[in-house]
Design a protein around this motif. Structure first.
Motif, PDB file in Angstrom:
ATOM      1  N   ILE A  70       7.080 -25.150 -14.794  1.00  0.00           N
ATOM      2  CA  ILE A  70       6.484 -25.872 -15.452  1.00  0.00           C
ATOM      3  C   ILE A  70       6.174 -25.621 -16.805  1.00  0.00           C
ATOM      4  CG2 ILE A  70       4.015 -26.971 -15.136  1.00  0.00           C
ATOM      5  CD1 ILE A  70       3.956 -25.570 -12.056  1.00  0.00           C
ATOM      6  N   HIS A  71       6.977 -27.422 -17.528  1.00  0.00           N
ATOM      7  CA  HIS A  71       7.072 -28.093 -18.344  1.00  0.00           C
ATOM      8  C   HIS A  71       6.778 -28.989 -18.919  1.00  0.00           C
ATOM      9  CE1 HIS A  71       8.993 -27.825 -23.033  1.00  0.00           C
ATOM     10  NE2 HIS A  71       9.598 -29.089 -22.767  1.00  0.00           N
ATOM     11  N   PRO A  72       5.699 -29.559 -20.259  1.00  0.00           N
ATOM     12  CA  PRO A  72       5.376 -28.227 -21.179  1.00  0.00           C
ATOM     13  C   PRO A  72       4.100 -27.907 -20.859  1.00  0.00           C
ATOM     14  CG  PRO A  72       4.802 -30.508 -22.130  1.00  0.00           C
ATOM     15  CD  PRO A  72       5.606 -30.667 -20.784  1.00  0.00           C
ATOM     16  N   ARG A  73       3.863 -26.776 -21.971  1.00  0.00           N
ATOM     17  CA  ARG A  73       2.368 -25.702 -21.739  1.00  0.00           C
ATOM     18  C   ARG A  73       1.608 -26.686 -20.693  1.00  0.00           C
ATOM     19  NH1 ARG A  73       1.237 -20.364 -21.768  1.00  0.00           N
ATOM     20  NH2 ARG A  73      -1.060 -20.162 -20.966  1.00  0.00           N
ATOM     21  N   LYS A  74       1.142 -28.356 -21.720  1.00  0.00           N
ATOM     22  CA  LYS A  74       0.050 -29.148 -21.274  1.00  0.00           C
ATOM     23  C   LYS A  74       0.063 -29.402 -19.735  1.00  0.00           C
ATOM     24  CE  LYS A  74      -2.597 -33.302 -22.188  1.00  0.00           C
ATOM     25  NZ  LYS A  74      -1.825 -34.841 -22.763  1.00  0.00           N
ATOM     26  N   GLU A  75       1.221 -29.663 -19.409  1.00  0.00           N
ATOM     27  CA  GLU A  75       1.424 -29.497 -17.669  1.00  0.00           C
ATOM     28  C   GLU A  75       1.134 -28.263 -17.429  1.00  0.00           C
ATOM     29  OE1 GLU A  75       2.313 -32.288 -14.429  1.00  0.00           O
ATOM     30  OE2 GLU A  75       1.892 -32.654 -16.260  1.00  0.00           O
ATOM     31  N   GLU A 110      18.645 -32.000  -8.966  1.00  0.00           N
ATOM     32  CA  GLU A 110      17.699 -31.487  -8.019  1.00  0.00           C
ATOM     33  C   GLU A 110      18.232 -31.119  -7.339  1.00  0.00           C
ATOM     34  OE1 GLU A 110      13.631 -31.145  -9.068  1.00  0.00           O
ATOM     35  OE2 GLU A 110      14.885 -32.052 -10.934  1.00  0.00           O
ATOM     36  N   LYS A 111      17.529 -30.048  -6.400  1.00  0.00           N
ATOM     37  CA  LYS A 111      17.520 -29.772  -4.916  1.00  0.00           C
ATOM     38  C   LYS A 111      19.188 -29.178  -5.081  1.00  0.00           C
ATOM     39  CE  LYS A 111      15.300 -33.241  -1.937  1.00  0.00           C
ATOM     40  NZ  LYS A 111      15.684 -34.790  -1.134  1.00  0.00           N
ATOM     41  N   GLY A 112      19.623 -28.796  -6.659  1.00  0.00           N
ATOM     42  CA  GLY A 112      21.090 -27.951  -6.331  1.00  0.00           C
ATOM     43  C   GLY A 112      21.161 -26.269  -7.859  1.00  0.00           C
ATOM     44  N   ILE A 113      21.831 -25.337  -7.326  1.00  0.00           N
ATOM     45  CA  ILE A 113      21.917 -24.504  -7.969  1.00  0.00           C
ATOM     46  C   ILE A 113      20.725 -23.879  -8.827  1.00  0.00           C
ATOM     47  CG2 ILE A 113      24.058 -24.475  -7.676  1.00  0.00           C
ATOM     48  CD1 ILE A 113      24.428 -23.965 -10.524  1.00  0.00           C
ATOM     49  N   ARG A 114      20.481 -24.689  -9.984  1.00  0.00           N
ATOM     50  CA  ARG A 114      18.857 -24.874 -10.358  1.00  0.00           C
ATOM     51  C   ARG A 114      17.522 -24.429  -9.382  1.00  0.00           C
ATOM     52  NH1 ARG A 114      19.073 -28.733 -13.570  1.00  0.00           N
ATOM     53  NH2 ARG A 114      16.889 -29.798 -12.883  1.00  0.00           N
ATOM     54  N   CYS A 115      17.776 -25.634  -8.864  1.00  0.00           N
ATOM     55  CA  CYS A 115      16.455 -24.966  -8.063  1.00  0.00           C
ATOM     56  C   CYS A 115      16.328 -24.127  -7.160  1.00  0.00           C
ATOM     57  CB  CYS A 115      16.192 -26.186  -6.769  1.00  0.00           C
ATOM     58  SG  CYS A 115      15.874 -27.944  -8.047  1.00  0.00           S
ATOM     59  N   ARG A 155       7.957 -33.637   0.402  1.00  0.00           N
ATOM     60  CA  ARG A 155       8.987 -34.417   1.189  1.00  0.00           C
ATOM     61  C   ARG A 155       9.980 -34.247   0.248  1.00  0.00           C
ATOM     62  NH1 ARG A 155       9.297 -40.196  -0.385  1.00  0.00           N
ATOM     63  NH2 ARG A 155       7.158 -40.441  -1.247  1.00  0.00           N
ATOM     64  N   TRP A 156       9.983 -34.560  -1.216  1.00  0.00           N
ATOM     65  CA  TRP A 156      11.208 -34.512  -2.635  1.00  0.00           C
ATOM     66  C   TRP A 156      11.708 -32.938  -2.491  1.00  0.00           C
ATOM     67  CZ3 TRP A 156      11.570 -38.964  -3.740  1.00  0.00           C
ATOM     68  CH2 TRP A 156      10.570 -40.021  -3.887  1.00  0.00           C
ATOM     69  N   LYS A 157      11.280 -32.471  -1.759  1.00  0.00           N
ATOM     70  CA  LYS A 157      12.000 -30.622  -1.247  1.00  0.00           C
ATOM     71  C   LYS A 157      12.685 -30.688   0.089  1.00  0.00           C
ATOM     72  CE  LYS A 157      10.377 -29.186  -5.151  1.00  0.00           C
ATOM     73  NZ  LYS A 157       8.979 -30.384  -5.321  1.00  0.00           N
ATOM     74  N   ASN A 158      14.213 -29.351  -0.489  1.00  0.00           N
ATOM     75  CA  ASN A 158      14.700 -29.449   0.287  1.00  0.00           C
ATOM     76  C   ASN A 158      14.066 -27.964   1.520  1.00  0.00           C
ATOM     77  OD1 ASN A 158      16.858 -27.925   2.363  1.00  0.00           O
ATOM     78  ND2 ASN A 158      18.424 -29.085   1.404  1.00  0.00           N
ATOM     79  N   MET A 159      14.224 -28.314   2.624  1.00  0.00           N
ATOM     80  CA  MET A 159      13.025 -26.989   2.684  1.00  0.00           C
ATOM     81  C   MET A 159      14.071 -25.261   3.311  1.00  0.00           C
ATOM     82  SD  MET A 159      10.199 -27.347   6.397  1.00  0.00           S
ATOM     83  CE  MET A 159       8.962 -27.781   4.692  1.00  0.00           C
ATOM     84  N   CYS A 163       9.422 -32.942 -10.426  1.00  0.00           N
ATOM     85  CA  CYS A 163       8.778 -31.670 -10.368  1.00  0.00           C
ATOM     86  C   CYS A 163       8.167 -30.458 -11.200  1.00  0.00           C
ATOM     87  CB  CYS A 163       9.834 -31.120  -9.657  1.00  0.00           C
ATOM     88  SG  CYS A 163      10.500 -29.604  -8.801  1.00  0.00           S
ATOM     89  N   GLY A 164       8.473 -30.120 -11.785  1.00  0.00           N
ATOM     90  CA  GLY A 164       7.862 -29.661 -12.924  1.00  0.00           C
ATOM     91  C   GLY A 164       8.549 -28.800 -13.819  1.00  0.00           C
ATOM     92  N   CYS A 165      10.435 -28.956 -14.219  1.00  0.00           N
ATOM     93  CA  CYS A 165      11.064 -28.522 -14.755  1.00  0.00           C
ATOM     94  C   CYS A 165      10.782 -29.415 -16.600  1.00  0.00           C
ATOM     95  CB  CYS A 165      11.176 -27.338 -14.708  1.00  0.00           C
ATOM     96  SG  CYS A 165      13.343 -28.554 -14.282  1.00  0.00           S
ATOM     97  N   ALA A 166      12.121 -28.959 -17.398  1.00  0.00           N
ATOM     98  CA  ALA A 166      12.272 -29.705 -18.757  1.00  0.00           C
ATOM     99  C   ALA A 166      13.081 -31.054 -18.797  1.00  0.00           C
ATOM    100  CB  ALA A 166      12.768 -28.350 -19.988  1.00  0.00           C
ATOM    101  N   TYR A 167      13.729 -30.357 -17.391  1.00  0.00           N
ATOM    102  CA  TYR A 167      14.545 -31.262 -16.474  1.00  0.00           C
ATOM    103  C   TYR A 167      14.847 -31.359 -16.008  1.00  0.00           C
ATOM    104  CZ  TYR A 167      16.984 -27.203 -19.319  1.00  0.00           C
ATOM    105  OH  TYR A 167      17.237 -25.956 -20.472  1.00  0.00           O
ATOM    106  N   SER A 168      13.702 -31.578 -15.532  1.00  0.00           N
ATOM    107  CA  SER A 168      13.441 -32.765 -14.229  1.00  0.00           C
ATOM    108  C   SER A 168      12.401 -34.484 -15.044  1.00  0.00           C
ATOM    109  CB  SER A 168      12.305 -31.504 -13.129  1.00  0.00           C
ATOM    110  OG  SER A 168      12.111 -33.502 -12.032  1.00  0.00           O
ATOM    111  N   LEU A 169      11.987 -33.965 -16.261  1.00  0.00           N
ATOM    112  CA  LEU A 169      11.085 -34.104 -16.556  1.00  0.00           C
ATOM    113  C   LEU A 169      11.948 -35.670 -18.043  1.00  0.00           C
ATOM    114  CD1 LEU A 169       8.094 -35.866 -17.800  1.00  0.00           C
ATOM    115  CD2 LEU A 169       8.759 -33.577 -19.861  1.00  0.00           C
ATOM    116  N   ARG A 170      13.369 -34.805 -17.947  1.00  0.00           N
ATOM    117  CA  ARG A 170      14.032 -35.189 -18.888  1.00  0.00           C
ATOM    118  C   ARG A 170      14.943 -37.028 -17.863  1.00  0.00           C
ATOM    119  NH1 ARG A 170      19.191 -32.090 -19.006  1.00  0.00           N
ATOM    120  NH2 ARG A 170      18.956 -32.596 -16.894  1.00  0.00           N
ATOM    121  N   ASP A 171      15.059 -35.951 -16.625  1.00  0.00           N
ATOM    122  CA  ASP A 171      16.142 -36.790 -15.437  1.00  0.00           C
ATOM    123  C   ASP A 171      14.830 -37.783 -15.217  1.00  0.00           C
ATOM    124  OD1 ASP A 171      18.090 -35.646 -16.420  1.00  0.00           O
ATOM    125  OD2 ASP A 171      18.020 -34.333 -14.319  1.00  0.00           O
TER     126      ASP A 171
END
Length: 222
Positions: free
Chosen positions: A56-61, A102-107, A138-142, A190-198
């Protein structure tokens, strides 16, 4: 779900898999965990919350999401384990995956990292079942989440990852109801820096402002 004599919905009682005794529930946030926690409480299942989310990024979030989860856990007297925010380690593992979708190898890496730490804590503290609230979204791949959970649990003898589909039998609807009732913080990515960017890139391309952290809560629009 079943109906009682007054035509009200009654939860079905859950049981841990393979005669499990104690559950360590990895929680990503209060909105996702709320319905899972209430279902476990209604089923008299012995569980503890494990909050380990260095993605989860940034620390405030991160701090807002964690404090909302603590608030709900304390309301129900549920033990809460606050794990390390080893964000540098997460970024090290994510190197080379910065532009993965999202839902790729980084996840997959992210789930593996969090579930491995969850399983290690569970094995060291007498928990024989682990699971996560991540799968209710529902945004995640179960299938992706369950594969990572099963893999983490398999490294410890006699440990089981509970693959229950929390979305079914009204779970997704109750998740939203609880979030509004409790006025949980509303996460917009979602939470990470790259999710926030995208997410911000998509919003700007569609004429929307960038995400402002810490301002939106469920129920505010009502």
């Amino acid at each position: 779900m079943k109906m009682d004599s007054n035509n009200k919905l009654v939860r079905e009682k859950l049981s841990l898999p393979k005669s499990g005794k104690r559950l360590l529930l990895h929680s990503c946030c209060a909105p996702c965990a709320g319905e899972v926690m209430e279902a476990l409480i209604a089923s008299d299942i012995d569980f503890t919350i494990y909050f380990y989310n260095p993605n989860i990024h940034p620390r405030k979030e991160y701090d807002i999401r964690k404090e909302e989860n603590i608030r709900f856990a304390e309301k129900h007297n549920i033990p809460f384990i606050d794990a390390d925010y080893d964000v540098d380690h997460w970024f090290d593992l994510a190197k080379g995956m910065e532009n993965e979708p999202e839902k790729g190898i980084r996840c997959t890496m992210c789930f593996d990292m969090r579930f491995e730490k969850t399983a290690e804590y569970a094995a060291a503290h007498g928990f024989d079942v682990i699971s996560s609230s991540l799968g209710i979204s529902r945004w995640k791949n179960m299938e992706q989440i369950n594969d990572c959970g099963v893999r983490a649990a398999s490294r410890h003898p006699e440990m089981e990852y509970w693959t229950l589909n929390w979305r079914k039998k009204g779970g997704s609807a109750r998740m939203l109801e609880i979030s509004k009732r409790e006025k949980f913080y509303m996460q917009e990515y979602c939470g990470c820096a790259y999710s926030l960017r995208d997410t911000n890139k998509w919003r700007m391309a569609n004429g929307r402002d960038k995400i402002e952290l810490g301002i939106k809560y469920y129920g505010d629009e009502e």
